[in-house]
Design a protein around this motif. Structure first.
Motif, short mmCIF file in Angstrom:
data_model
loop_
_atom_site.label_atom_id
_atom_site.label_comp_id
_atom_site.label_asym_id
_atom_site.label_seq_id
_atom_site.Cartn_x
_atom_site.Cartn_y
_atom_site.Cartn_z
N SER A 2 3.02 -5.04 10.55
CA SER A 2 3.46 -5.55 11.85
C SER A 2 3.03 -6.99 12.03
N ASN A 28 0.88 -1.17 0.00
CA ASN A 28 0.00 0.00 0.00
C ASN A 28 0.92 1.21 0.00
N TYR A 80 8.09 -5.48 11.90
CA TYR A 80 7.56 -5.66 10.55
C TYR A 80 8.03 -7.00 10.00
N GLY A 82 -7.51 -0.69 8.99
CA GLY A 82 -6.89 -2.02 8.92
C GLY A 82 -5.53 -2.12 9.60
N GLY A 134 5.19 -2.45 5.51
CA GLY A 134 5.33 -2.02 6.90
C GLY A 134 4.36 -2.76 7.79
N GLU A 174 6.51 -3.02 17.70
CA GLU A 174 5.99 -3.89 16.64
C GLU A 174 7.10 -4.23 15.66
N PHE A 228 -4.40 -1.24 2.01
CA PHE A 228 -3.72 -2.00 3.07
C PHE A 228 -4.58 -3.17 3.55
N THR A 262 -2.62 -1.49 12.88
CA THR A 262 -2.52 -1.66 14.33
C THR A 262 -2.90 -0.34 15.03
N ARG A 273 -2.91 -11.69 12.73
CA ARG A 273 -2.51 -11.86 11.32
C ARG A 273 -1.84 -13.21 11.10
#
Ligand code: ARG
Length: 263
Positions: A105, A43, A219, A152, A103, A217, A85, A154, A110
């Motif tokens: 996380s 994105n 990536y 969408g 990017g 976080e 995203f 965090t 997920r």
């Protein structure tokens, strides 16, 4: 009559030529070359990780350089698509794309849906407010406030946990900054490097960053869970780039310092 005959012969000749060429390409690089394309989606509105350059030609950013270097290392041709995203994980699940680098996380939610590479960057969430805002100094001051986040992300998940906050979910982090500057929200929550890049790159005095980091976080590059071969190859390539200095070179290009020793 002669003319028509000549024309016909020329036509047949060129048809044969085209057919011949087609046949050649098919047999020369048929299946194997196809398999070598790495279908990437991102994105691209998330500087300095992925964004469209001023010329609008190539996607730029840390993630973009990294995935191109990883593709090269794996001997694959990298094709990058720009999508929303919240469309990345579904696109992986349906097999429309091979990897998502955005990017993203790594988190448990997920991980139920996709596989992640080893971590490649450590981030976390921060707040940005208008420069003249003296009420918001930390996350706990966001209670009951209007907050802009990207849908969408965090940031959206965390913002929704804040008591009585009114959360505006927008399409991109760029949109969250616009909303803040327009005075439509009290604060934005974004990944720290994205807030930092926005502030510094634009020398924007009308906004200020709050130092506190809400989360830590990591990536990761996301892939389809069934694609264990790709996960393995990508992790190996990432290790190589970290060992041979290429990763550090890309890191330095975008963040101005050497990569922290752990990454
Ligand atoms: N790190 C955050 C997340 O994973 C935000 C990522 C947004 N990335 C983007 N390219 N817009 O949710």
């Amino acid at each position: 009559m002669k003319k028509i005959l000549l024309l016909c012969m020329a036509l047949i000749g060129s048809l044969l030529l085209v057919a011949g060429c087609g046949g050649n390409t098919a047999s020369k690089d048929g299946g194997s070359d196809k398999a070598k394309v790495l279908k990437v989606a991102t994105n691209a509105d998330f500087a300095p990780f992925e964004f469209q350059g001023a010329d609008g030609k190539e996607y730029q950013g840390f993630d973009m350089d990294l995935i191109r270097a990883l593709g090269k290392e794996m001997g694959m041709q990298v094709k990058i698509d720009n999508i929303s995203f919240d469309g990345l994980i579904p696109a992986l699940q349906t097999g429309n794309i091979d990897v998502a680098i955005s990017g993203m996380s790594i988190n448990d939610d997920r991980k139920k849906k996709v596989a992640f590479s080893d971590p490649y960057y450590e981030a976390g969430l921060t707040i940005m407010v208008k420069a003249d805002n003296n009420n918001i100094k930390s996350f706990k001051d966001l209670q009951g406030k209007k907050i802009a986040v990207q849908i969408g992300t965090t940031s959206a998940t965390e913002a929704k946990k804040i008591p009585n906050a009114e959360v505006k979910e927008l399409n991109s982090s760029a949109d969250t900054f616009l909303e803040l500057k327009a005075g439509n929200v009290d604060a934005v929550i974004n990944d720290k490097p994205v807030n930092d890049y926005y502030k510094v790159k634009n020398s924007d005095d009308s906004v200020k960053r709050i130092g506190e980091k809400l989360t830590l976080e990591n990536y990761g590059i996301a892939m389809n869970k069934d694609n264990t071969e790709l996960v393995k190859n990508l992790n190996e390539a990432l290790k190589k780039l970290k060992a041979n200095g290429e990763y550090n070179k890309i890191y330095k290009k975008w963040f101005g310092t050497d990569a922290p020793a752990a990454t």
